[in-house]
Motif scaffolding. Sequence first.
Motif, mmCIF file in Angstrom:
data_model
loop_
_atom_site.group_PDB
_atom_site.id
_atom_site.type_symbol
_atom_site.label_atom_id
_atom_site.label_comp_id
_atom_site.label_asym_id
_atom_site.label_seq_id
_atom_site.Cartn_x
_atom_site.Cartn_y
_atom_site.Cartn_z
ATOM 1 N N TYR A 60 0.817 -1.209 0.000
ATOM 2 C CA TYR A 60 0.000 0.000 0.000
ATOM 3 C C TYR A 60 0.851 1.259 0.000
ATOM 4 N N THR A 76 -11.652 0.693 -9.719
ATOM 5 C CA THR A 76 -12.868 0.821 -8.924
ATOM 6 C C THR A 76 -12.558 1.339 -7.532
ATOM 7 N N ASN A 77 -11.281 1.485 -7.205
ATOM 8 C CA ASN A 77 -10.878 1.910 -5.865
ATOM 9 C C ASN A 77 -9.676 2.824 -6.031
ATOM 10 N N GLU A 133 -8.850 5.981 -5.516
ATOM 11 C CA GLU A 133 -8.320 6.974 -4.581
ATOM 12 C C GLU A 133 -7.190 6.394 -3.730
ATOM 13 N N ARG A 134 -7.471 5.250 -3.081
ATOM 14 C CA ARG A 134 -6.424 4.696 -2.231
ATOM 15 C C ARG A 134 -5.268 4.140 -3.052
ATOM 16 N N TYR A 190 -2.384 6.474 -3.966
ATOM 17 C CA TYR A 190 -1.486 6.852 -2.877
ATOM 18 C C TYR A 190 -0.099 6.241 -3.099
ATOM 19 N N TYR A 245 -2.830 12.430 0.331
ATOM 20 C CA TYR A 245 -4.236 12.077 0.110
ATOM 21 C C TYR A 245 -5.046 13.298 -0.324
ATOM 22 N N ASP A 295 -21.377 -4.911 -2.012
ATOM 23 C CA ASP A 295 -21.996 -4.461 -0.756
ATOM 24 C C ASP A 295 -23.113 -5.385 -0.338
ATOM 25 N N MET A 299 -6.700 -3.906 7.945
ATOM 26 C CA MET A 299 -6.781 -4.759 6.780
ATOM 27 C C MET A 299 -7.875 -4.316 5.838
ATOM 28 N N GLU A 300 -7.559 -4.339 4.567
ATOM 29 C CA GLU A 300 -8.567 -4.045 3.564
ATOM 30 C C GLU A 300 -9.513 -5.230 3.452
ATOM 31 N N LEU A 301 -10.801 -4.948 3.348
ATOM 32 C CA LEU A 301 -11.751 -6.014 3.034
ATOM 33 C C LEU A 301 -12.111 -5.828 1.565
#
Lengths: 794, 73
Positions: free
Chosen positions: A59, A90-91, A93-94, A97, A251, A276, A575-577
């Motif tokens: 990360y 789809t993710n 933003e993170r 980093y 960020y 979800d 932890m990322e889920l």
Amino acid sequence: MSIKIALAGNPNSGKTTLFNALTGSDQYVGNWPGVTVEKKDGILQGRKDVVIQDLPGIYSLSPYSLEEKVSRRFLVEENPDAIINIVDGTNIERNLYLSTQLAELGIPMVMAVNMMDVVRKNGDKIDFARIAKALNCEVVGISAVKNEGGRDAAMKAVELAEKGAARKSEVPHVFSGSVEHAIAHIEESIQGKVRKSAIRWYAIKIFERDREIISDLGIGVGDLKHIEEHIRDCERELDDDAESIITSQRYEFIKNLMDKSLTKSEKRRNKATLSDRIDKIVTNRILALPIFILSLCAMWWIAVAEGGPGTVLTDWANDGFLGDGWHLPFTTHEVDGRDYGTACEDYAKAEATIKAWEAGEKTASVEDEETGETAEEWQVDEAAYNAAKAVEEPDPSAYGVWVPGIGALIGGALEKMGVNDTVASLVNDGAWGGVSTVLGFVPVIFVVFLFLSFLEDCGYMARVAFIMDRLFRKFGLSGKSFIPMIVGKGCGVPAVMAARTIENKRDQRMTIILATFIPCGAKTVIIAMFAAVFFREMWYVAPLMDVIGIAIIVLGGIALKKSSAFAGDPAPFVMELPAYHMPTLSGIWHHTWNRVKAYMLKAGMIIFPACVFLWFIMNYDFHFNLVGADGIDRSMLATMGGWIAWFFAPLGFGTWQGAAASVSAEIAKEQATATLGLVAAGFDGATTASNITALFGTFSDYPKLAAMSFMLFNLFIPPCMVAIAVTFREMGSKAWGWFAVGFQLLVGYVLAMSVYQIGMFCAGGSFGVWTAVAILADIAAAWFVLRPARKEAR
Amino acid sequence: MKTIGDMKIGETAKVARLHGEGAVKRRIMDMGLTKGAQVTVRKVAPLGDPIELTVRGYELSIRKDEAAKVEVE
């Protein structure tokens, strides 16, 4: 000159899928030097001169985890010609980093925005040009799962690499004025010390007070003091510490960039994604545990259950494919109303009848293979004898399409060639026995990893850790440790390998050490025999062994957690889920196949010679004469057993027989019962069971205690050597391997000794030296479990 | 001082400051829980710990011990 391209990205970004697609099967899997982090590289398909180095999923480039350290050391020291940074669209933003940090390294970079198929389906739009400009890199949209665009990204990286250090402009400036000012000062003072293009990366690390970088560069005290002043100024102005300033401004920069370059589809903004909705069910407070138990049952069925794929395939591999042979499924049929199995049983009974009548006995019997007890007994007379003589050995090919096993083929070939017995036995039982021991584990490893890869790739494994964390961290393990322990009930070998799914090295090591204490399938053979021979009235012996195994895991975990080997900062559980998604077949296949291959190549190298050696000392005497199974008392193993018998004396079976049985059990645990049967054959009792009872009678005045001690010892010392070999491999270092084996041996020894010595004393025996030793050892063990935890060392 | 540990399920807040130091703090920040980030508490694990958050558009799981070190506005 070959071109070196680094593949970097977050975990769960599709990095492995892309790597597999780019390199095909041309991969080399190993470990990074000195650490157990997996290192994978491969040749870009169609370009023999391009090596792709897969970096661990990370990360950030901080100095706190092994994976991050390994990755950044590679990036700054090996200076690859280009970086492919895979980013989950789809993710985003993170994921960006890490990208901002990679961009500062001054290495030509291609950003591969993955999962574009999902992004498009969601109706979102990403402005690649703007991101490319902001981070000064090329941006390509790809879909690794659909195999779209990955190759374009790679070719673009090759192009950038071939152009050399073609940096169009400065690396991106993402921080606020005063921070940039301090960084500029730091750059000035380290000029000439570092690679010019990476100077900004180094400067930011120094601003973060990254100890590793500062000590590597050897910055003078005067310079350091000067730099420190600048950092302090910033910290005062922004009312935060340097590390926090850097991370939050990164960020912020990304957030601003996203506001301009990511357009989320209107209609989706308020709608829950499929992931979800799945998650709502799967980790729901009420449903989570039932679903979890259901997936464990599936794991159990696959690895442990009688009739499940693990046991069925293992039996087929050992007895059929590698052994005598097997019937093609669906081709079997009955002959004279009997299937092949019944016919074989009838033939065995007929043989027993003939033997008994010719020996002048009135009854004949057959023994249960596992327990050595009489399974069936009947009267014999002349009529029965004559009838028995008419029974012919059943021909398997009469009962269906019979495929001969490799073992049978080798045996047949040797017989045909007229090779002498010694050599034939060496080739067939020794060498082939070693190879088939190695191969016999492949099916169970294969099916276990097929399922584990599925759990991991679809995203459920992270939820397993989420659900079980609270329970397992109490004794120093990770929530994911549960899986290896379930697998371990079936077989310790895939259990040790399954610990790979635990990211944290400390948790992984602890899990490896403890997982094999759960009695595996082979150990249940020992339990079955001892329960039948010695502990007939104690119905609870078998479940008790599982309870002891679990107790050792819990207490051992608590004790190890407090030991210096595992002391230090507690592992953070941050932890990322990951979002759920359907795994690809090729992904699961690669994952599984890599495990199987690593097992066969690396572990097989150790197991094969060890197997041949053990087999050799069991079957030959010191004059290298073949003594065979019946002459085991003359074998080298018997002689050597005599040498080490003293070691087992405090346990109540300090004889060559006890030693030989325990040593031979290292080939495979169930061998302990077979060896006991062989060495006890001299007692000429009616059954193997009575022979073994007689044998333990010669061991000790308290044969039942000696038997219990023997059983406990063989269940709870280090597992069979296949599992030991895998332990060494997975630990990644000899020191850790020996630590694991030493710990396991100590636990098994102390447990067996305590039961025997203290049991003897309670049964009215005298209080001897060893009674005292046993009590002291138990007090020491209790202290290791109960002592206060160390103060956290900082 | 209110922290993520005090937030109810479904509640959204803005991160104000992180307490603590070293590896755990850095890891939390690297995962996107930095000053100014929007964070929503999604759920609690069936055994009561850890908790699941939504931050920067993805799901993150942290223990309650760590959640108590993240101050929110």
